[in-house]
Design a protein around this motif. Structure first.
Motif, PDB file in Angstrom:
ATOM      1  N   ILE A  82       0.708  -0.992   0.044  1.00 24.87           N
ATOM      2  CA  ILE A  82       0.069  -0.060   0.155  1.00 24.87           C
ATOM      3  C   ILE A  82       0.725   0.991  -0.037  1.00 24.87           C
ATOM      4  N   TYR A  83       0.680   1.972  -1.094  1.00 29.58           N
ATOM      5  CA  TYR A  83       1.567   3.175  -1.066  1.00 29.58           C
ATOM      6  C   TYR A  83       0.526   4.433  -0.599  1.00 29.58           C
ATOM      7  N   GLU A  84       1.100   5.122   0.328  1.00 35.77           N
ATOM      8  CA  GLU A  84       0.401   6.210   1.031  1.00 35.77           C
ATOM      9  C   GLU A  84       1.177   7.519   1.296  1.00 35.77           C
ATOM     10  N   ALA A 214       5.692   1.570 -11.126  1.00 33.57           N
ATOM     11  CA  ALA A 214       4.439   0.780 -11.101  1.00 33.57           C
ATOM     12  C   ALA A 214       3.057   1.162 -11.945  1.00 33.57           C
ATOM     13  N   LEU A 215       3.066   2.366 -11.924  1.00 31.70           N
ATOM     14  CA  LEU A 215       1.870   3.119 -12.659  1.00 31.70           C
ATOM     15  C   LEU A 215       2.358   3.766 -13.951  1.00 31.70           C
ATOM     16  N   GLU A 216       3.350   3.436 -14.273  1.00 34.23           N
ATOM     17  CA  GLU A 216       3.774   3.908 -15.701  1.00 34.23           C
ATOM     18  C   GLU A 216       3.758   5.351 -15.638  1.00 34.23           C
ATOM     19  N   GLY A 217       4.488   5.973 -14.593  1.00 32.83           N
ATOM     20  CA  GLY A 217       4.672   7.328 -14.888  1.00 32.83           C
ATOM     21  C   GLY A 217       3.625   8.288 -13.979  1.00 32.83           C
ATOM     22  N   PHE A 225      -1.297  -2.662  -4.343  1.00 34.59           N
ATOM     23  CA  PHE A 225      -0.900  -3.998  -5.231  1.00 34.59           C
ATOM     24  C   PHE A 225      -0.997  -5.037  -4.372  1.00 34.59           C
ATOM     25  N   ASP A 226      -1.524  -6.087  -5.152  1.00 34.78           N
ATOM     26  CA  ASP A 226      -1.632  -7.488  -4.917  1.00 34.78           C
ATOM     27  C   ASP A 226      -0.286  -8.028  -5.839  1.00 34.78           C
ATOM     28  N   VAL A 227       0.939  -8.177  -5.195  1.00 31.73           N
ATOM     29  CA  VAL A 227       1.943  -8.402  -5.938  1.00 31.73           C
ATOM     30  C   VAL A 227       2.255  -7.339  -7.082  1.00 31.73           C
ATOM     31  N   ALA A 228       2.196  -7.660  -8.373  1.00 33.50           N
ATOM     32  CA  ALA A 228       2.258  -6.788  -9.500  1.00 33.50           C
ATOM     33  C   ALA A 228       0.873  -6.004 -10.099  1.00 33.50           C
ATOM     34  N   THR A 229      -0.235  -6.750  -9.397  1.00 36.82           N
ATOM     35  CA  THR A 229      -1.540  -6.188  -9.905  1.00 36.82           C
ATOM     36  C   THR A 229      -2.139  -5.075  -8.985  1.00 36.82           C
ATOM     37  N   GLN A 241     -12.066  -9.861  -1.450  1.00 37.05           N
ATOM     38  CA  GLN A 241     -11.662 -10.593  -2.690  1.00 37.05           C
ATOM     39  C   GLN A 241     -10.203 -11.045  -2.600  1.00 37.05           C
ATOM     40  N   VAL A 242      -9.188 -10.248  -1.902  1.00 35.48           N
ATOM     41  CA  VAL A 242      -7.925 -10.600  -2.308  1.00 35.48           C
ATOM     42  C   VAL A 242      -7.624 -11.609  -0.933  1.00 35.48           C
ATOM     43  N   ALA A 243      -8.339 -11.598   0.216  1.00 36.27           N
ATOM     44  CA  ALA A 243      -8.179 -12.305   1.382  1.00 36.27           C
ATOM     45  C   ALA A 243      -9.464 -12.823   1.912  1.00 36.27           C
TER      46      ALA A 243
END
Length: 244
Positions: A82-84, A214-217, A225-229, A241-243
């Motif tokens: 989590i980016y914050e 990660a967000l292409e700029g 993110f869940d790994v790279a998603t 959904q993820v857990a």
């Protein structure tokens, strides 16, 4: 060549065109209001309301080499990133709406969280450094290893005590908040003296670059993110959904 004004008189815009443009403008305004309400309204659904922050004493924290903070049981099968930014209103809304649900999943051992803190909102604070200083404070508390204490401090920092843009909290205020969350004197002193600020500044700036990649700029927070998603935060059951 004549410089006299043209005899051409433009035709007035038709009523039909005026109404069409007005309708388009109205739709755009309604969409903006709708999405702002959906993400930011106090009336949005708070998931697992009443659970609170992490309560499992086996949950630990650790400051990693890049400045990220891991919160979770050692053997958690999944780790969300989590980016914050500590001053980001959207990050505050994320924690308000989903923080308690995430805390329960962490307590149950279904996931761990790796927080990556960025500081691009530093210029929006009173002293031009609040996001960096708050990141340093979060690291000071995480160094104690207590998941309960860190979770409580993080929750307070992003919800009930998150400052508005154009303001900020002092290091002494951050240190007092850490003590109120249960942090020991060592964490209080770490925050009050600014012991981690310069290191946190470098690490937060590097996290901004990682997020851009990660967000292409486009470095936007909050991003999960869940790994790279990248997770779609508009899906209100995304934590489940993820857990499951």
């Amino acid at each position: 060549m004549s410089n006299s004004p043209s005899d051409y008189t433009p035709r007035p815009m038709s009523s039909r065109t005026t109404y069409a443009l007005g309708a388009v403008a109205l739709v755009l305004i309604l969409l903006i209001v709708f999405f702002a309400y959906r993400w930011g309204s106090d009336n949005a659904e708070v998931r697992n309301d009443g659970y609170g922050s992490v309560r499992n004493p086996a949950v630990t924290t650790a400051v990693q080499s890049d400045g990220g903070v891991r919160l979770g049981l050692p053997d958690a099968p999944k780790t969300l990133e989590i980016y914050e930014d500590p001053m980001c209103p959207g990050c505050g809304n994320l924690e308000h709406l989903y923080g308690q649900e995430l805390a329960q999943k962490v307590d149950e051992g279904k996931l761990a969280i790796r927080y990556r803190f960025v500081n691009f909102l530093d210029p929006k604070s009173t002293d031009g450094a609040y996001s960096t200083r708050a990141t340093a404070a979060l690291q000071c508390v995480a160094e104690t290893g207590s998941g309960i204490t860190y979770s409580k401090f993080h929750d307070t920092l992003f919800t009930t005590r998150q400052p508005e843009e154009g303001s900020g909290l002092s290091d002494d205020e951050l240190a007092t908040m850490a003590t109120d969350a249960g942090a020991p004197q060592s964490a209080h002193d770490c925050i009050a003296t600014g012991a981690r600020i310069e290191e946190a500044r470098t690490q937060a700036s590097a996290a901004v670059e990682d997020l851009k990649a990660a967000l292409e700029g486009d470095a936007a927070t909050p991003s999960v993110f869940d790994v790279a998603t990248k997770i779609d935060l508009e899906q209100h059951d995304w934590v489940q959904q993820v857990a499951p």
